[in-house]
Design a protein around this motif. Sequence first.
Motif, short mmCIF file in Angstrom:
data_model
loop_
_atom_site.label_atom_id
_atom_site.label_comp_id
_atom_site.label_asym_id
_atom_site.label_seq_id
_atom_site.Cartn_x
_atom_site.Cartn_y
_atom_site.Cartn_z
N PRO A 1 0.83 -1.20 0.00
CA PRO A 1 0.00 0.00 0.00
C PRO A 1 0.86 1.25 0.00
O PRO A 1 2.09 1.18 -0.06
N ASP A 2 0.22 2.40 0.09
CA ASP A 2 0.98 3.65 0.13
C ASP A 2 1.90 3.68 1.34
O ASP A 2 1.55 3.20 2.43
N LEU A 3 3.08 4.24 1.15
CA LEU A 3 4.02 4.42 2.25
C LEU A 3 3.76 5.78 2.89
O LEU A 3 3.15 6.67 2.28
N LEU A 4 4.24 5.94 4.13
CA LEU A 4 4.06 7.20 4.85
C LEU A 4 5.41 7.84 5.09
O LEU A 4 6.30 7.22 5.67
N LEU A 5 5.55 9.09 4.65
CA LEU A 5 6.76 9.86 4.90
C LEU A 5 6.65 10.54 6.26
O LEU A 5 5.55 10.76 6.77
N MET A 6 7.78 10.89 6.84
CA MET A 6 7.75 11.57 8.13
C MET A 6 7.13 12.96 7.98
O MET A 6 7.35 13.66 6.99
N GLU A 7 6.36 13.37 8.98
CA GLU A 7 5.80 14.71 8.98
C GLU A 7 6.90 15.73 9.19
O GLU A 7 7.78 15.55 10.03
N VAL A 8 6.84 16.83 8.44
CA VAL A 8 7.82 17.90 8.62
C VAL A 8 7.66 18.51 10.01
O VAL A 8 8.64 18.86 10.67
N THR A 9 6.42 18.64 10.46
CA THR A 9 6.16 19.13 11.82
C THR A 9 4.87 18.52 12.33
O THR A 9 3.95 18.23 11.55
N GLU A 10 4.80 18.31 13.63
CA GLU A 10 3.57 17.80 14.24
C GLU A 10 2.70 18.94 14.76
O GLU A 10 1.60 18.70 15.27
N ASP A 11 3.19 20.17 14.64
CA ASP A 11 2.45 21.34 15.08
C ASP A 11 1.70 21.95 13.90
O ASP A 11 2.34 22.50 12.99
N PRO A 12 0.37 21.89 13.87
CA PRO A 12 -0.39 22.43 12.73
C PRO A 12 -0.14 23.91 12.50
O PRO A 12 -0.22 24.40 11.37
N LYS B 1 7.06 17.41 -3.68
CA LYS B 1 6.26 16.39 -3.00
C LYS B 1 6.11 16.72 -1.52
O LYS B 1 5.04 16.53 -0.94
N MET B 2 7.19 17.21 -0.91
CA MET B 2 7.13 17.58 0.50
C MET B 2 6.17 18.75 0.71
O MET B 2 5.38 18.77 1.67
N GLN C 1 -1.60 17.96 4.35
CA GLN C 1 -1.47 17.26 5.63
C GLN C 1 -1.69 15.76 5.45
O GLN C 1 -2.28 15.08 6.29
N ASN C 2 -1.18 15.27 4.34
CA ASN C 2 -1.24 13.84 4.02
C ASN C 2 0.16 13.38 3.64
O ASN C 2 0.72 13.85 2.66
N GLN C 3 0.76 12.49 4.43
CA GLN C 3 2.15 12.10 4.25
C GLN C 3 2.33 10.88 3.35
O GLN C 3 3.44 10.36 3.24
N SER C 4 1.27 10.42 2.73
CA SER C 4 1.36 9.19 1.95
C SER C 4 2.05 9.41 0.61
O SER C 4 2.02 10.50 0.04
N ILE C 5 2.70 8.36 0.13
CA ILE C 5 3.29 8.34 -1.21
C ILE C 5 3.14 6.92 -1.75
O ILE C 5 3.33 5.95 -1.00
N ASP D 1 4.36 -2.23 8.94
CA ASP D 1 4.81 -0.88 9.28
C ASP D 1 5.55 -0.30 8.07
O ASP D 1 6.67 -0.70 7.76
N LEU D 2 4.91 0.64 7.39
CA LEU D 2 5.49 1.20 6.17
C LEU D 2 5.73 2.70 6.31
O LEU D 2 5.53 3.47 5.37
N GLU D 3 6.19 3.13 7.49
CA GLU D 3 6.47 4.55 7.73
C GLU D 3 7.96 4.81 7.55
O GLU D 3 8.80 4.22 8.24
N ILE D 4 8.28 5.70 6.62
CA ILE D 4 9.66 6.07 6.34
C ILE D 4 10.07 7.20 7.27
O ILE D 4 9.34 8.19 7.41
#
Length: 312
Positions: A10-21, A80-81, A88-92, A171-174
């Motif tokens: 399935p789609d992989l998840l990239l790390m969030e640039v920040t967790e603060d909206p 992409k980033m 606010q969607n980290q999937s690729i 677990d497919l989180e990069i």
Amino acid sequence: MEQRNETRVPDLLLMEVTEDPELCSLLFSLFLSMYLVTVLGNLLIILAVSSDSQLHTPMYFFLSNMSINDICLSTTTIPKMLLNIQSQNQSITYTGCLTQIFFVLVFASLESCLLAVMAYDRYVAICHPLRYTLIMNSHLCGLLILLSLFILIVDALLHSLMLLQLTFCTDLEISVFFCEVVQVIKLACSDTLINNILKYLATSIFGGIPVCGIIFSYTQIMSSVLRMPSVGSKYKAFSTCGSHLSVVSLFFGTGFGVYISSALTNSSRNTAVLSMMYTVVPQMMNPFIYSLRNRNMKGALRKLIIRTPSLL
């Protein structure tokens, strides 16, 4: 642990640039500005070199190729980033991830090769000035670029094909902001021995050989310059190498920082930030380094800026 075949990943998840909206808009503007500065700065270098006949030399030919490469490398990761921050969607997708890995490998390795070729160009210019035009002819310059690009494309394809042979866990989180071959290998549940051997081999070849070439070139340059009787000649020789040495230090310095950070710290976010800096900051700073430290480049940029309004 459940495994998935690569055809059903399935789609992989990239790390969030920040967790603060609240920081999303600020970081989006920051990275967008850095990307625009990178593209516009490198485009100015390309236009200045192509429009000024005095800069139609091997040194500036390699510089313009490095500017093209810098634009391509930044375009591979930053848009992409920015899209992920905005949505606010980290999937690729897995296909998108493999595509990003391919281009990052090609353009990052080509940057290393170009810096080594530029060091060789300075070595020939300073240590063998009478034979410079004979050695660094247009055919050799073009061949060096095309040969490097061909080898790097083959290497990137090999990495991508080997990744297709892996199976992955649930677990497919990069743990970085873009797809990186090292991080994707870490997600695999199947045997990754061949992938790791290929990774270390490619790093040794496309990282180690250029670094050794640069060190050899500047060792010979230093030896030749110190034998020059005139202080003015020594200064001129060193000034032609200053910009290149600054770019080399920035590129390999940030790359070495990523390696040290990943080896010494358990913080995936710190490693992710350094990885992003490795693929963003040198490409943004290169035009400034060459335009501020190089008299010929400053003159060409000045002419280009003066000529632009009349063309419009």
